[in-house]
Enzyme design. Structure first.
Site, PDB file in Angstrom:
ATOM      1  N   GLN A   1       0.832  -1.198   0.000  1.00 33.34           N
ATOM      2  CA  GLN A   1       0.000   0.000   0.000  1.00 33.34           C
ATOM      3  C   GLN A   1       0.872   1.256   0.000  1.00 33.34           C
ATOM      4  O   GLN A   1       0.554   2.248  -0.653  1.00 33.34           O
ATOM      5  CB  GLN A   1      -0.934   0.001   1.215  1.00 33.34           C
TER       6      GLN A   1
ATOM      7  N   ALA B   1      -6.195   4.627   0.120  1.00 36.40           N
ATOM      8  CA  ALA B   1      -6.156   4.510   1.579  1.00 36.40           C
ATOM      9  C   ALA B   1      -4.728   4.723   2.084  1.00 36.40           C
ATOM     10  O   ALA B   1      -3.758   4.290   1.471  1.00 36.40           O
ATOM     11  CB  ALA B   1      -6.653   3.137   2.013  1.00 36.40           C
TER      12      ALA B   1
ATOM     13  N   SER C   1      -6.125   0.460   5.417  1.00 34.58           N
ATOM     14  CA  SER C   1      -6.969  -0.128   4.381  1.00 34.58           C
ATOM     15  C   SER C   1      -7.528  -1.462   4.846  1.00 34.58           C
ATOM     16  O   SER C   1      -6.808  -2.290   5.403  1.00 34.58           O
ATOM     17  CB  SER C   1      -6.152  -0.347   3.100  1.00 34.58           C
TER      18      SER C   1
ATOM     19  N   HIS D   1      -8.146  -3.842   3.057  1.00 29.43           N
ATOM     20  CA  HIS D   1      -7.511  -4.897   2.279  1.00 29.43           C
ATOM     21  C   HIS D   1      -6.283  -5.474   2.983  1.00 29.43           C
ATOM     22  O   HIS D   1      -5.798  -6.537   2.597  1.00 29.43           O
ATOM     23  CB  HIS D   1      -7.146  -4.390   0.884  1.00 29.43           C
TER      24      HIS D   1
ATOM     25  N   ASP E   1     -12.893  -7.501  -3.147  1.00 20.85           N
ATOM     26  CA  ASP E   1     -13.518  -6.772  -4.240  1.00 20.85           C
ATOM     27  C   ASP E   1     -13.773  -7.762  -5.362  1.00 20.85           C
ATOM     28  O   ASP E   1     -12.868  -8.508  -5.757  1.00 20.85           O
ATOM     29  CB  ASP E   1     -12.599  -5.667  -4.771  1.00 20.85           C
TER      30      ASP E   1
ATOM     31  N   GLU F   1     -19.680   1.263  -2.826  1.00 23.51           N
ATOM     32  CA  GLU F   1     -18.915   0.257  -3.557  1.00 23.51           C
ATOM     33  C   GLU F   1     -19.682  -1.064  -3.524  1.00 23.51           C
ATOM     34  O   GLU F   1     -19.516  -1.863  -2.594  1.00 23.51           O
ATOM     35  CB  GLU F   1     -17.521   0.075  -2.945  1.00 23.51           C
TER      36      GLU F   1
ATOM     37  N   TRP G   1     -19.213  -3.653  -4.998  1.00 24.52           N
ATOM     38  CA  TRP G   1     -18.311  -4.795  -5.219  1.00 24.52           C
ATOM     39  C   TRP G   1     -17.461  -5.161  -4.005  1.00 24.52           C
ATOM     40  O   TRP G   1     -16.783  -6.175  -4.018  1.00 24.52           O
ATOM     41  CB  TRP G   1     -17.367  -4.467  -6.379  1.00 24.52           C
ATOM     42  N   HIS G   2     -17.475  -4.357  -2.943  1.00 26.00           N
ATOM     43  CA  HIS G   2     -16.563  -4.556  -1.815  1.00 26.00           C
ATOM     44  C   HIS G   2     -17.275  -5.298  -0.687  1.00 26.00           C
ATOM     45  O   HIS G   2     -18.117  -4.748   0.018  1.00 26.00           O
ATOM     46  CB  HIS G   2     -16.056  -3.199  -1.304  1.00 26.00           C
TER      47      HIS G   2
END
Length: 234
Positions: free
Chosen positions: A116, A137, A142, A144, A151, A203, A205-206
């Site tokens: 990141q 982020a 984040s 992630h 995602d 979002e 998709w998240h």
């Protein structure tokens, strides 16, 4: 937050890293392979699936050294790392969707804090600091990083759909997918109209794994965020 090209770039970089680090099976922390005779993955991954990571809450110390990740390859040959239980449940969700003619695929999953930071630096040079602060982020903040965030992208009529605007336009498809999330312990992490609570725009998709279908159902049925459920809103 990121367009389709950037997500494919991330997937490609991660795939290359995984190929260097892995010969299949499981990864603990930042790349130590787990042999069959080691202590069970669950014992090594004693962490809170409800962990809150957002713009105000940093990834807990030592998280990356403890999280157990497994690799999965999507239909385009891109390798992704996902927390083992989250991946197991995602594959079940994916199959149920496929049975109804909806194709969802892994598009962006685990990113290390180090990666990141690299992205932050790269995009600062390319796009400028103001852009990066708006769309990327801060390293360490984040979702992630947790391994619990997934995602997805879509395949429709033989075409990959991973552009943010195009996916947002697929309201009917995502509505059907969202109805199934809680059954498998997932929530929609960034719901529409909850920018103030999450710090991010909508979002569809998240998805975020929380390992508790009952709590996931409560969150989804009420249309609230993880922040609101945990009482962590300003």
């Amino acid at each position: 937050m990121k367009n389709g090209f950037r997500k494919r770039l991330l997937a490609g970089v991660l795939a290359a890293t995984v190929c260097r680090m892995l010969f299949g099976c499981m990864v603990i922390g930042n790349g130590t392979m787990a042999a069959a005779e080691t202590v069970s993955a669950r014992e090594k991954a004693a962490y809170d699936y409800m962990v809150l990571v957002n713009k105000a809450h940093k990834l807990p110390d030592n998280w990356e050294n403890n999280v157990v990740l497994k690799e999965a390859v999507n239909k385009w040959g891109e390798t992704h790392l996902v927390e083992e239980k989250a991946l197991e449940q995602f594959l079940k969700l994916q199959k149920e969707c496929a049975d109804e003619g909806i194709i969802i695929e892994l598009d962006s999953t685990t990113r290390s804090v180090a990666r990141q930071q690299e992205l932050w630096d790269e995009w600062t040079i390319e796009k400028g600091e103001d852009y990066v602060k708006k769309y990327v982020a801060v390293p360490g903040y984040s979702e992630h990083h947790t391994g619990l965030a997934i995602d997805v992208c879509l395949e429709k009529d033989g075409r990959r759909i991973d552009d943010n605007d195009e996916m947002i336009a697929e309201k009917e498809i995502f509505a059907k997918v969202h109805e199934k999330l809680a059954k498998y312990g997932f929530i929609l992490r960034y719901p529409e109209g909850k920018d103030a609570e999450t710090g991010y725009s909508y979002e569809p998709w998240h998805f975020r794994y929380i390992d508790n279908p009952e709590i996931a159902k409560e969150i989804m049925d009420k249309g609230i965020t993880l922040e609101e459920y945990l009482g962590e809103t300003d």
